[in-house]
Design a protein around this motif. Structure first.
Motif, short mmCIF file in Angstrom:
data_model
loop_
_atom_site.label_atom_id
_atom_site.label_comp_id
_atom_site.label_asym_id
_atom_site.label_seq_id
_atom_site.Cartn_x
_atom_site.Cartn_y
_atom_site.Cartn_z
N ALA A 111 0.83 -1.21 0.00
CA ALA A 111 0.00 0.00 0.00
C ALA A 111 0.86 1.26 0.00
N GLU A 112 1.96 1.24 0.73
CA GLU A 112 2.88 2.39 0.72
C GLU A 112 3.45 2.61 -0.68
N ALA A 113 3.77 1.53 -1.37
CA ALA A 113 4.30 1.66 -2.72
C ALA A 113 3.26 2.24 -3.67
N VAL A 114 2.00 1.81 -3.53
CA VAL A 114 0.93 2.38 -4.35
C VAL A 114 0.75 3.85 -4.05
N GLU A 115 0.75 4.21 -2.78
CA GLU A 115 0.66 5.63 -2.41
C GLU A 115 1.81 6.43 -3.01
N THR A 116 3.00 5.83 -2.99
CA THR A 116 4.16 6.48 -3.59
C THR A 116 3.94 6.72 -5.08
N ALA A 117 3.44 5.71 -5.77
CA ALA A 117 3.18 5.83 -7.20
C ALA A 117 2.16 6.92 -7.49
N ILE A 118 1.13 7.02 -6.66
CA ILE A 118 0.11 8.05 -6.85
C ILE A 118 0.72 9.44 -6.68
N LYS A 119 1.52 9.62 -5.63
CA LYS A 119 2.14 10.92 -5.40
C LYS A 119 3.10 11.30 -6.51
N VAL A 120 3.90 10.32 -6.96
CA VAL A 120 4.85 10.60 -8.03
C VAL A 120 4.11 10.96 -9.32
#
Length: 406
Positions: A111-120
């Motif tokens: 989930a943290e990685a998905v959140e990272t992808a969204i922010k990027v």
């Protein structure tokens, strides 16, 4: 008395007493494991055909992964990202090269990685594409499962994941999975990314139509939109390729990885992309104290080495054919349909016989662990170290469960 001294009923009751009820586990209390097998507190052995939702692609306690963890535990476990440690560059370089990308940003959970992808993707949209501030939009698919943070559940269509957790985060457009025409229509001048699972696992191991991702890639390229592949469950050898999206010869702009990246030992996730995408982040804009920690990186380095050899990918492809052949033979004997790729299958049980939950309970009674999803569908995802005989054994147990219910 501690849980390790208890038999199954006592251990289950103790867990029920002290734990928030956010899961409904099968009544099995695992105490030991190796390879494709687990043993419960009563000494009973089970074939593990869930593999931690693909977190255990390399099996329980893979010798080289355990050795890497032990060696690192004796030296250094955490520095925070305030400093650089001696495992960090090796992990990031190895994973970037495995993905064919310039850069890696390590995190902890999927989930943290998905959140990272969204922010990027949003920052890239504002800084590179030129989308007006606050207008960035990401196209996603119905029946997706990308995690359980408040932002991610905002674009979930699963009531269990979404209901009662609002207000929801805006900025997402939901389209039917596998419908290229609908996706194309949804992409507009404010779209910064398309976020998709190459195979939808939680939805029942749904494989999109042939040519779908090739079409999505073309749309994203033409409209200057990032294609983000959530390979958290489908990647790292599970489907017979390093990444499931490779089955369509498609290269995304960003990979989102997790689960198996930690070798079934620690939570490790990451986003991989080229410099023109991940390079939009500057110091202080995103981070994690534990992301890319020394223990995680040491294990991750060994995971990458295992995948570089290609043995696990080939094994998944070859044994996957055996698994799917065996499961398709059950169609008409209580199975309605079988889907998937490699060592990953969604099996639709005839609801007139039993629910998916009931099927998994009966499988567990016969020594095979699996997990249901959505009604009468069960998922089978054994570790990639499973043997042909073990595959046959699990399919035979499923056949027995179905025959007994007919």
């Amino acid at each position: 008395m501690t849980t390790v001294d208890m038999v199954t009923p006592e251990a289950l009751a103790e867990a029920e007493r002290w734990t928030a009820h956010n899961y409904h586990p099968l009544p099995v209390v695992v105490a030991d494991a190796e390879g494709a097998w687990v043993t419960d507190v009563d000494g009973r052995r089970y074939l593990d055909f869930l593999a931690g939702y693909s977190a255990l692609n390399f099996g329980h306690r893979h010798p080289s992964l355990i050795a890497a963890a032990h060696a690192q535990l004796d030296r250094l476990t955490l520095t925070s990202r305030a400093f650089v440690h001696d495992q960090f560059a090796d992990f990031c370089r190895g994973l970037a090269q495995l993905c064919g990308k310039d850069l890696v940003l390590p995190m902890n959970t999927g989930a943290e990685a998905v959140e990272t992808a969204i922010k990027v993707a949003r920052k890239w949209g504002y800084r590179v594409k030129g989308v007006p501030d606050g207008r960035a939009n990401i196209v996603v698919a119905e029946n997706n499962f990308h995690g359980r943070t408040t932002t991610i559940v905002s674009f979930s269509t699963d009531p269990d994941a979404r209901d009662d957790f609002g207000p929801y985060t805006p900025g997402f457009t939901i389209v039917p999975y596998g419908d290229l025409e609908a996706l194309t229509a949804a992409v507009d001048e404010h779209t910064v990314a398309v976020l998709l699972e190459p195979i939808q696992g939680e939805a029942g191991v749904l494989v999109p139509p042939t040519g779908y991702f090739a079409g999505v890639r073309e749309v994203c390229t033409d409209r200057k939109v990032l294609l983000i592949a959530d390979e958290i469950q489908s990647g790292l050898g599970r489907t017979g390729r390093t990444f499931a999206i490779e089955h369509e010869d498609v290269v995304p702009d960003m990979y989102v990885l997790g689960k198996a990246l930690g070798g079934g030992i620690v939570p490790v996730s990451a986003v991989a992309a080229n410099r023109d995408v991940l390079g939009v982040l500057k110091p202080g804009e995103h981070g994690s104290t534990f992301g890319g920690n020394p223990l995680a990186c040491a294990i991750g380095v060994e995971v990458v080495r295992l995948l570089e050899r290609g043995d696990f990918q080939r094994r998944s492809a070859e044994l996957g054919e055996r698994l799917h052949d065996g499961l398709r033979a059950l169609i008409g004997r209580g199975v309605l349909a079988v889907r998937g790729r490699g060592l990953w299958a969604g099996v639709d049980i005839d609801p007139a016989l039993m629910t998916g939950r009931q099927a998994c309970e009966r499988l567990a009674e016969q020594g095979v662990l699996a997990k249901d999803t959505h009604g009468s569908t069960i998922r089978l995802a054994p570790p990639l170290v499973v043997t042909p005989a073990e595959l046959d054994q699990a399919v035979a147990v499923l056949a027995k469960v179905l025959d007994e219910a007919r």
